[in-house]
Design an enzyme around this catalytic site. Sequence first.
Site: not given
Length: 238
Positions: A71, A96, A123, A146, A150, A182, A217, A220
């Site tokens: 994940e 993470e 990373d 994320d 932009k 989302d 989550t 979510e």
Amino acid sequence: MSDIENIKTEKKRGSDGIHREIHTFAIRQGHFTASERRAYEDLHDEFCIPYEEKALDYEKIFGNKNPLVVEIGFGMGKATAIIAQNNPQINYIGIEVHKPGVGKLLGEIRDKNLKNLRIIEHDAMEVLKNQLEDGSVSAFHIFFPDPWQKKKHFKRRLVQRPRTDLMTQKLVKGGYLYFVTDWLPYAEFGLEQLSMTEGLKNRYDGYAPHQEWRPETRFEQKGLDANRVINEMMFEKV
């Protein structure tokens, strides 16, 4: 130069003239709760895999040859822990860089006595390139990354080529990449990028139905509260 090689040379020039890697994440200055900090300090060395530029030995880490799911960006790790608890026959590695989230999931690993879950705090692209062998991962889970809204930041989006080419390279045949967002513009962008990734095939016609085994989550719920549609994609390596 191949797309995979392009990842290695993808850089930007800062105001100081120094070239730096383009990251798919931003370091958030999150606040540690007392329990998260304690878990981070007490359990990090036991359950976090150190980043090194050499391939991981999954059997040595987990003590078995079970399939591996990775994940990328697990946030606070709620869904990660539940999925691992519900599937003890599968090994999981969560990647993470958000320290409070790492601390939170470390506490879940301890409290739920999860033998099949480990963390890499680094990373994700470097982990994929240097620590995961080709054809060794059964699935990638990418839940609410994320969206980098932009246009000038689109290059930071995780779900796009050549990053998806690298993930495909790491998957076993029949392995899958499961992406949930989302943010509709990112969903449309991601569906296009995944469809263009050589070696991947959509398991569904367009977006995937909700996978009932995936827990909701925090991100979510925020999306639902804002009346945003949750879009899911499931692509398989062929």
